[in-house]
Design an enzyme around this catalytic site. Structure first.
Site, mmCIF file in Angstrom:
data_model
loop_
_atom_site.group_PDB
_atom_site.id
_atom_site.type_symbol
_atom_site.label_atom_id
_atom_site.label_comp_id
_atom_site.label_asym_id
_atom_site.label_seq_id
_atom_site.Cartn_x
_atom_site.Cartn_y
_atom_site.Cartn_z
ATOM 1 N N THR A 188 16.265 -61.314 15.434
ATOM 2 C CA THR A 188 15.255 -62.350 15.624
ATOM 3 C C THR A 188 14.001 -62.012 14.823
ATOM 4 O OG1 THR A 188 16.114 -62.700 17.858
ATOM 5 C CG2 THR A 188 14.028 -63.739 17.314
ATOM 6 N N ASP A 189 13.586 -60.762 14.852
ATOM 7 C CA ASP A 189 12.473 -60.319 14.013
ATOM 8 C C ASP A 189 12.785 -60.536 12.535
ATOM 9 O OD1 ASP A 189 10.566 -59.518 15.849
ATOM 10 O OD2 ASP A 189 11.248 -57.448 15.931
ATOM 11 N N LEU A 190 13.982 -60.147 12.124
ATOM 12 C CA LEU A 190 14.342 -60.239 10.709
ATOM 13 C C LEU A 190 14.413 -61.681 10.245
ATOM 14 C CD1 LEU A 190 17.077 -57.444 10.578
ATOM 15 C CD2 LEU A 190 14.685 -57.286 9.891
#
Length: 416
Positions: A188-190
C-alpha cells in the site's frame, strides 16, 4: 524548471527539476526516490541527529569496510538512493525560513506529516504557494486531507486490512493455515508512492500550460481501494464479495501453485488454448471434450474438479520437467523463488536489476536498480542513499547562497 547543482543523474528525463523531500518511512520516500531515478535533484530534509525513522529499522544494517555493522539500516537504503540529505530543525524559526527559501527554488515538495501538521510552521501548501505559485506540493497521509478519518494515523499494515486487501489474501477458510494475511512487503505504501509520482508528473505537465503548481492529496486508503482492481469490479459489477482463495485466481482456472513430484510451480493458464496444450503434454486431451473443462467460464464454475484433475497430472513429473516443457509450448508457468534466487536469476542479471554504488561507509553497496528502461534517455543510478546530513552545507551554500558564518551560526543553534 529549477537548475540542478548536485544531481546524481544528470541525463534522466526529469533532469533540471528539483524536489524537496520532507517525507519519511516509505510511501513518500519511494515517490521521491523514483523522481531521483528519473533525474530530478531530490533534497531529503531530515531531523538533526535523528533523521528518517527507517535509518534505525534494523537489523540488518549496512556493514563498513571491516565487516562491522554501521548505524544505517538496510530498510533505509531501499527508498533513498540518489538523494541529497540535509538536516533542518523546522521547529526553529530559522529552520522554517530555510525550508521556505528552498521551496522557492524547488519544483516539487513531498510531505507525509499528519493533516495540518506543517501549518503551524508556515510550511503548508497555502503558505508556500504564496511564495512559489508554481510549486507542486504533494501530501501523503493515511486517509487524506478531509473526511471523517482525516485526523487518524494510517500505516500500511492497518490499511491493507481496512482497505480489503487482507480479506482476499491468505488461505481460504476450512483449510490448514487459513486466515487473513498481509502481503510480504508494504504494497500500500509502495503503490501510494508510485501513484504520487504519477500525480506529480501530471501536475508538472499541467504546469507547462497554466504556469501554476497545485496541491496533490494522496491517501493510502484511497490507493488501496483503487488497486483492488478486478476484485473491486467483481463486487461492484457482479455483486460478489471476494473471499480468500490462497493462490487461486477468482476469474481464471487453473491459475495457482501446484505440487510436482519434487516441489511447487506456478501454473498460470490464461486461455483455453494454453489449457489444451497442457492437456496434450500430459496425454489427457480427452478432457477438452468434457464441458466442465472446455472453457474458462466452465472451469471457474467447476474449479474444484478441474484443479483436482490438474493436481493429479502435475504430481506425475518433476518441477524442472514441467517448467521446461510447458515453457516451450507457450504455457505460462514459473518457479517459486526465494529472494536469493531472484537476484541469481539470469534474466534479472541480464536486466541489471542489481547494481553496485559507491558508499562512504562500506566502500560500495548493492542496490536494487530502477525497472524503468527508456530507448533514448538513460536512467542511471550512481548515488548511494546519503548519510544523515551529508549534503547540508553544500545545498545551503549552493542553492541558497549561505556563507560560512551563517552556516556556523545555524549549527551552533542546532538548527542544522
Amino acid at each position: 524548471m529549477s537548475s540542478q547543482t548536485n544531481s546524481a543523474n544528470q541525463s534522466g528525463p526529469l533532469s533540471g527539476f528539483r524536489v524537496l523531500d520532507m517525507s519519511r518511512i516509505l510511501a513518500g520516500p519511494w515517490s521521491a526516490q523514483t523522481l531521483a531515478d528519473l533525474g530530478a535533484q531530490v533534497i531529503k530534509v531530515e531531523r538533526p541527529r535523528v533523521g528518517d525513522d527507517t535509518r534505525r529499522w534494523g537489523p540488518p544494517y549496512l556493514k563498513d569496510s571491516d565487516g562491522q555493522d554501521t548505524a544505517e539500516a538496510a530498510y533505509y537504503t531501499a527508498a533513498n538512493r540518489g538523494k541529497d540529505s540535509i538536516t533542518v530543525d523546522i521547529t526553529q524559526s530559522e529552520g522554517q525560513e530555510i525550508i521556505k527559501k528552498l521551496a522557492q527554488k524547488c519544483d516539487v515538495l513531498i510531505e507525509n506529516y499528519k493533516v495540518g501538521g506543517l501549518k503551524k510552521y508556515g510550511l503548508d501548501y497555502e503558505s508556500l504557494k504564496e511564495i512559489n505559485p508554481a510549486l507542486v506540493y504533494c501530501s501523503i497521509t493515511g486517509f487524506g486531507q478531509d473526511g471523517p478519518y482525516a485526523q487518524r494515523a494510517g500505516y500500511d499494515f492497518m490499511i491493507q486490512g481496512m482497505g480489503g486487501l487482507m480479506s482476499i489474501t491468505g488461505e481460504k477458510d476450512g483449510v490448514a493455515g487459513a486466515g487473513p494475511q498481509k502481503v510480504g512487503v508494504a504494497v500500500t505504501d509502495l503503490f501510494t508512492g508510485l501513484y504520487a509520482t504519477i500525480a506529480i508528473q501530471g501536475a508538472l505537465l499541467e504546469r507547462q500550460r497554466s504556469g501554476l503548481g497545485q496541491h496533490i492529496d494522496m491517501a493510502l486508503l484511497d490507493v488501496q481501494a483503487a488497486v483492488l482492481a478486478n476484485q473491486a469490479s467483481n463486487y461492484l459489477v457482479g455483486g460478489v464479495v471476494p473471499q480468500r482463495m490462497g493462490n487461486a485466481h477468482p476469474n481464471i482456472v487453473p491459475y495457482q501453485a501446484f505440487a510436482t513430484s519434487d516441489g511447487f510451480i506456478i501454473l498460470a493458464v490464461g486461455n483455453d488454448g494454453q489449457f489444451e496444450k497442457l492437456l496434450q503434454l500430459a496425454g489427457r486431451e480427452e478432457l477438452m471434450q468434457d464441458e466442465r473443462f472446455a472453457t474458462n467460464p466452465a472451469r471457474v464454475q467447476n474449479r474444484e474438479i478441474v484443479c483436482e484433475e490438474v493436481a493429479n497430472i502435475m504430481v506425475q513429473e518433476s518441477r524442472d520437467y514441467w517448467l521446461e516443457e510447458l515453457s516451450v509450448r507457450g504455457v505460462p508457468c514459473g518457479p517459486i523463488n526465494n529472494i536469493e534466487q531472484v537476484f541469481a536469476n539470469p534474466q534479472i542479471q541480464h536486466r541489471q536489476m542489481q547494481i553496485e554504488v559507491e558508499h562512504p561507509l562500506s566502500g560500495s553497496i548493492s542496490l536494487c536498480n530502477s525497472p524503468i528502461k527508456y530507448s533514448r534517455t538513460k536512467v542511471e543510478i550512481s548515488k548511494a542513499p546519503p548519510l544523515l546530513g551529508n549534503d547540508t552545507e553544500t545545498i545551503l551554500s549552493d542553492v541558497l547562497g549561505l556563507g560560512e558564518e551563517e552556516l556556523k551560526a545555524l549549527k551552533e543553534k542546532g538548527c542544522i
